[in-house]
Write a protein that holds these residues in place. Structure first.
Motif, PDB file in Angstrom:
ATOM      1  N   GLU A 149       0.952  -1.311   0.043  1.00 25.01           N
ATOM      2  CA  GLU A 149      -0.058   0.116   0.128  1.00 25.01           C
ATOM      3  C   GLU A 149       0.980   1.370  -0.071  1.00 25.01           C
ATOM      4  O   GLU A 149       0.417   2.179  -0.414  1.00 25.01           O
ATOM      5  CB  GLU A 149      -0.900  -0.183   1.259  1.00 25.01           C
ATOM      6  CG  GLU A 149      -1.923  -0.975   1.151  1.00 25.01           C
ATOM      7  CD  GLU A 149      -2.873  -1.012   2.404  1.00 25.01           C
ATOM      8  OE1 GLU A 149      -2.314  -0.442   3.564  1.00 25.01           O
ATOM      9  OE2 GLU A 149      -3.925  -1.740   2.373  1.00 25.01           O
ATOM     10  N   THR A 150       1.849   1.324   0.606  1.00 21.57           N
ATOM     11  CA  THR A 150       2.834   2.321   0.657  1.00 21.57           C
ATOM     12  C   THR A 150       3.921   2.606  -0.393  1.00 21.57           C
ATOM     13  O   THR A 150       4.831   3.478  -0.268  1.00 21.57           O
ATOM     14  CB  THR A 150       3.648   2.415   2.317  1.00 21.57           C
ATOM     15  OG1 THR A 150       4.184   1.152   2.351  1.00 21.57           O
ATOM     16  CG2 THR A 150       2.572   2.916   3.434  1.00 21.57           C
ATOM     17  N   LYS A 178       0.778   4.183  -3.532  1.00 23.12           N
ATOM     18  CA  LYS A 178       1.117   5.747  -3.214  1.00 23.12           C
ATOM     19  C   LYS A 178       1.915   6.331  -4.465  1.00 23.12           C
ATOM     20  O   LYS A 178       3.163   5.494  -5.007  1.00 23.12           O
ATOM     21  CB  LYS A 178       1.856   5.606  -2.112  1.00 23.12           C
ATOM     22  CG  LYS A 178       0.924   5.248  -0.718  1.00 23.12           C
ATOM     23  CD  LYS A 178      -0.132   6.311  -0.429  1.00 23.12           C
ATOM     24  CE  LYS A 178      -1.180   5.875   0.858  1.00 23.12           C
ATOM     25  NZ  LYS A 178      -2.027   6.717   0.981  1.00 23.12           N
ATOM     26  N   LYS A 179       1.738   7.290  -4.775  1.00 23.07           N
ATOM     27  CA  LYS A 179       2.762   8.151  -5.634  1.00 23.07           C
ATOM     28  C   LYS A 179       4.117   8.214  -5.015  1.00 23.07           C
ATOM     29  O   LYS A 179       4.253   8.573  -3.789  1.00 23.07           O
ATOM     30  CB  LYS A 179       2.239   9.806  -5.808  1.00 23.07           C
ATOM     31  CG  LYS A 179       0.763   9.724  -6.841  1.00 23.07           C
ATOM     32  CD  LYS A 179       0.587  10.999  -6.859  1.00 23.07           C
ATOM     33  CE  LYS A 179      -0.845  11.083  -7.993  1.00 23.07           C
ATOM     34  NZ  LYS A 179      -1.311  12.597  -8.264  1.00 23.07           N
ATOM     35  N   SER A 233       4.675  10.948  -2.977  1.00 24.13           N
ATOM     36  CA  SER A 233       3.876  11.217  -1.586  1.00 24.13           C
ATOM     37  C   SER A 233       4.567  11.192  -0.407  1.00 24.13           C
ATOM     38  O   SER A 233       5.647  10.227  -0.446  1.00 24.13           O
ATOM     39  CB  SER A 233       2.821  10.098  -1.603  1.00 24.13           C
ATOM     40  OG  SER A 233       1.854  10.401  -0.372  1.00 24.13           O
ATOM     41  N   ARG A 262       3.846   9.699   2.135  1.00 23.66           N
ATOM     42  CA  ARG A 262       3.466   8.454   2.803  1.00 23.66           C
ATOM     43  C   ARG A 262       3.935   7.345   2.258  1.00 23.66           C
ATOM     44  O   ARG A 262       3.721   6.142   2.415  1.00 23.66           O
ATOM     45  CB  ARG A 262       1.868   8.243   3.228  1.00 23.66           C
ATOM     46  CG  ARG A 262       1.196   9.521   3.881  1.00 23.66           C
ATOM     47  CD  ARG A 262      -0.211   9.193   4.079  1.00 23.66           C
ATOM     48  NE  ARG A 262      -0.420   8.004   4.818  1.00 23.66           N
ATOM     49  CZ  ARG A 262      -1.684   7.402   5.019  1.00 23.66           C
ATOM     50  NH1 ARG A 262      -2.800   8.231   4.517  1.00 23.66           N
ATOM     51  NH2 ARG A 262      -1.709   6.330   5.853  1.00 23.66           N
ATOM     52  N   SER A 263       4.612   7.540   0.912  1.00 24.08           N
ATOM     53  CA  SER A 263       5.100   6.600   0.301  1.00 24.08           C
ATOM     54  C   SER A 263       6.470   6.051   0.651  1.00 24.08           C
ATOM     55  O   SER A 263       7.584   7.011   1.148  1.00 24.08           O
ATOM     56  CB  SER A 263       5.416   6.967  -1.186  1.00 24.08           C
ATOM     57  OG  SER A 263       6.082   6.188  -2.038  1.00 24.08           O
TER      58      SER A 263
END
Length: 291
Positions: free
Chosen positions: A74-75, A79-80, A83, A85-86
């Motif tokens: 998911e990360t 995720k871009k 991001s 959160r990536s």
């Protein structure tokens, strides 16, 4: 196919055993919380219900492997890259400091090794200090380095790079000293018989002989450099990098986030070591040291 299995089979077998042990440990460690929740509503959990609960807790003591894999997926994939959160973005921040610190550490280590080999004064004075420097815990040194560099206006990537350099230069020094001293006395006497200057002896004899030792130390150094970069992010309250992910996860009890960052760091370290190994094979093959 048989050759591929002989190569990958042992590794896959070990990974399978580790995964089974990990699942078992997750069940054992997370069972207490599952039983506590059930006792509050006067419910008795069957074994299957207990296992299912330990595999799906939001903040487990030890997340199950599939929870960590899901978090990484998911990360990274979902995720871009840009991001915050990536994990890819955080890994790049840590990788940048790692590579810069590794470059500094390699240059410093090689220069010190050459000085130690060619100067008895440096051998007697510098080498003990090089060894002593590694007895100081990096967690104690890191905040001091960051504070001092910030006081003189140096911030951002460089403080972490200096911490990485501090950890990575030592194996390079030790490996290169051993490598530069690898030629036996007969070879050195032969160079003197030819009246070869020290520079020629260095480039034609000592340096080629040191290559296997250098690459072995570089593999250790790049892994140590990554550790230094992560440690450098911990005392600064950083908001970017794998160290920052570990720190944020520990603040909020997000164990799945912590483990995903740890696995990502391990994969990154393995990739860097493999890259050094590939460069080693190419270099030694061109030098005629391997087939």
């Amino acid at each position: 196919m048989t050759k591929l299995w002989h190569t990958a089979g042992p590794v896959l077998s070990i990974l399978l055993v580790l995964a089974l042990l990990w699942y078992g440990a997750a069940i054992a460690l997370n069972a207490a919380w599952a039983k506590d929740k059930a006792s509050r509503i006067d419910k008795t959990l069957s074994f299957s219900e207990l296992v299912a609960d330990t595999m799906s807790q939001e903040k487990p003591l030890l997340p199950a492997p599939h929870q960590v894999v899901k978090e990484i997926y998911e990360t990274t994939v979902l995720k871009k890259i840009t991001s915050k959160r990536s994990l890819v973005w955080h890994s790049w921040i840590t990788l940048s400091a790692t590579l810069l610190g590794f470059a500094f550490g390699t240059v410093l280590g090689v220069l010190l090794a050459v000085g130690i080999v060619y100067s008895r004064a440096m051998d007697m004075s510098v080498m003990p200090w090089v060894i002593t420097s590694q007895t100081i815990p990096i967690l104690a040194v890191a905040p001091m380095i960051i504070v001092v560099l910030n006081a003189v206006g140096v911030s951002g990537l460089l403080p972490k790079a200096f911490i990485s350099m501090y950890l990575s230069f030592f194996p390079v020094v030790v490996g290169m000293v051993k490598g530069l001293r690898a030629p036996d006395q007969m070879q050195l006497d032969q160079m003197r018989t030819w009246s070869a200057p020290k520079a020629t002896s260095f480039w034609k004899l000592r340096l080629p002989s040191s290559m296997p030792y250098l690459f072995a130390s570089l593999k250790i150094g790049i892994a140590a450099s990554l550790v230094g970069a992560i440690v450098g992010e911990l005392p600064t309250g950083a908001v970017a990098g794998l160290g920052a992910r570990l720190l944020a996860g520990s603040y909020y009890g997000q164990t799945i986030q912590i483990w995903s960052a740890l696995i990502c760091a391990a994969v990154l370290a393995a990739s860097l070591v493999a890259l050094i190994g590939m460069i080693e094979r190419i270099t030694l093959r061109r030098m005629g040291m391997v087939q």
